[in-house]
Design an enzyme around this catalytic site. Structure first.
Site, PDB file in Angstrom:
ATOM      1  N   SER A 197      37.759  27.519  41.355  1.00  0.00           N
ATOM      2  CA  SER A 197      39.004  28.123  41.834  1.00  0.00           C
ATOM      3  C   SER A 197      40.201  27.620  41.018  1.00  0.00           C
ATOM      4  O   SER A 197      40.253  27.839  39.810  1.00  0.00           O
ATOM      5  CB  SER A 197      39.163  27.859  43.329  1.00  0.00           C
ATOM      6  N   ASP A 292      35.160  38.101  47.013  1.00  0.00           N
ATOM      7  CA  ASP A 292      36.219  37.139  46.694  1.00  0.00           C
ATOM      8  C   ASP A 292      37.416  37.880  46.123  1.00  0.00           C
ATOM      9  O   ASP A 292      37.268  38.659  45.169  1.00  0.00           O
ATOM     10  CB  ASP A 292      35.687  36.128  45.672  1.00  0.00           C
ATOM     11  N   HIS A 322      34.177  33.172  48.262  1.00  0.00           N
ATOM     12  CA  HIS A 322      34.899  32.146  47.517  1.00  0.00           C
ATOM     13  C   HIS A 322      34.561  30.755  48.051  1.00  0.00           C
ATOM     14  O   HIS A 322      34.356  30.559  49.241  1.00  0.00           O
ATOM     15  CB  HIS A 322      36.403  32.398  47.651  1.00  0.00           C
TER      16      HIS A 322
END
Length: 351
Positions: A197, A292, A322
């Site tokens: 991320s 996501d 995610h």
């Protein structure tokens, strides 16, 4: 630090639910979700259902930073699984302009005396949440299954330290790892950068900055569901705006803390997808999750790298959400995806 009783109770309840027979888990999760031609994995849908029932999320309902950070730190005990051992763990202070930068070096058993590969790892959390502690399980998993050392970096977080503080720290950590490779027991030619991320964003930016300046550069990039473009909204952000852990509103919350008004979000150090020239970057493994909001920008970055002649392995995990590197203790599907990433790292850094 002692684990709060409520957190231990939640962890036990999660283990119990995930230990139920599949028909019962499906009954709790509800009918299988299909979106954009993809079917959501039962492990992921069950996690989302339990989160919905608990009222918890990535960001605390109050919108305040500290309780949100506390929630993420507690989640490693409920979702991260048992600690992977044996593992040698050593604290490594990294010199930086603002003072020492904390980092942790993980060395899995069985590496021997020969220098190994190294992953300089940057944790996720939207540049606001997360820490070395919250991603201890991910770092241990990658070290064990890739057969490399992992240096997990505690970069400065927003809103106390807005952009580009995290970038400066991430680059300083890579530079120190290369300069002190012998002390770390690693081969300076086999140092990768990676993260999930926001950490994937930092890894991509470090690779770009290192190549652009000349001199030492990473040998490989491990980018798990990375944020690559804060300047626009893509289709996946609309498709998965709510209900799949990371929400569009939360993305705004993270972005406003990290790059508040006055910061140019088209700056390639925030949006590496927008860098004009991507030639000469190290090979990359880019993983995206099908459900996501960040999916499409991660895949767009992979395509741009390919167009620039950079070797890229793009792997969409079509049935996942995610953050799956943080859910290694619940179900099997998250570990399968993490194992693929570790395999790519092992292959990239093997002699």
């Amino acid at each position: 630090m002692a684990i709060p009783f409520q957190v231990r109770l939640q962890a036990a309840a999660l283990r119990a639910v995930y230990g139920l027979p599949a028909p019962l888990r499906r009954a709790i999760a509800g009918p299988q979700v299909r979106r954009d031609g993809q079917l959501l994995a039962l492990d992921a849908q069950l996690l989302l259902r339990l989160q919905q029932l608990s009222g918890e999320g990535l960001v605390h309902p109050s919108g305040e930073v500290e309780p949100s950070r506390t929630g993420v730190e507690h989640s490693r005990h409920t979702l991260g699984g048992a600690r992977i051992e044996p593992m040698t763990v050593r604290e490594i202070p990294i010199p930086a302009e603002h003072g020492e930068l904390p980092a942790t070096l993980y060395t899995p058993a069985g590496l021997g005396d020969e220098p190994s590969g190294l992953l300089v790892f940057y944790h996720g959390g939207g540049w606001v949440l997360g820490s070395r502690a919250s991603h201890d399980g991910a770092a241990r998993f990658l070290a064990r299954h890739a057969g490399v050392r992992v240096l997990s970096v505690e970069y400065r977080r927003a809103p106390e330290h807005i952009f580009p503080a995290a970038v400066d720290d991430a680059l300083a950590a890579f530079d120190q790892a290369h300069a002190k490779a012998a002390d770390l027991g690693v081969d300076p030619d086999r140092i990768a950068v990676g993260g999930d991320s926001a950490g994937g964003n930092l890894a991509a930016v470090v690779a770009q900055l290192a190549v652009a300046r000349g001199g030492p550069a990473p040998a490989f990039q491990l980018l798990c569901y990375p944020a690559t473009d804060a300047s626009r909204r893509r289709r996946s952000r609309e498709l998965f705006a709510d209900g799949f852990l990371l929400t569009s509103d939360q993305m705004d919350w993270f972005g406003d803390h990290y790059a508040p008004a006055g910061v140019d979000r088209a700056d390639p150090r925030i949006s590496p997808l927008l860098t004009a020239d991507l030639t000469g970057l190290p090979p990359a493994y880019i993983a995206t999750a099908g459900f996501d909001p960040l999916r499409d920008e991660g895949e767009a970055y992979a395509e741009r790298l390919r167009e620039a002649g950079v070797p890229v392995a793009l792997s969409r995990q079509p049935d996942l959400i995610h953050g799956y590197l943080s859910y290694l203790g619940v179900g099997r599907r998250f570990r399968e995806a993490a194992a693929e990433a570790a395999g790519a790292l092992r292959m990239a850094l093997s002699r």
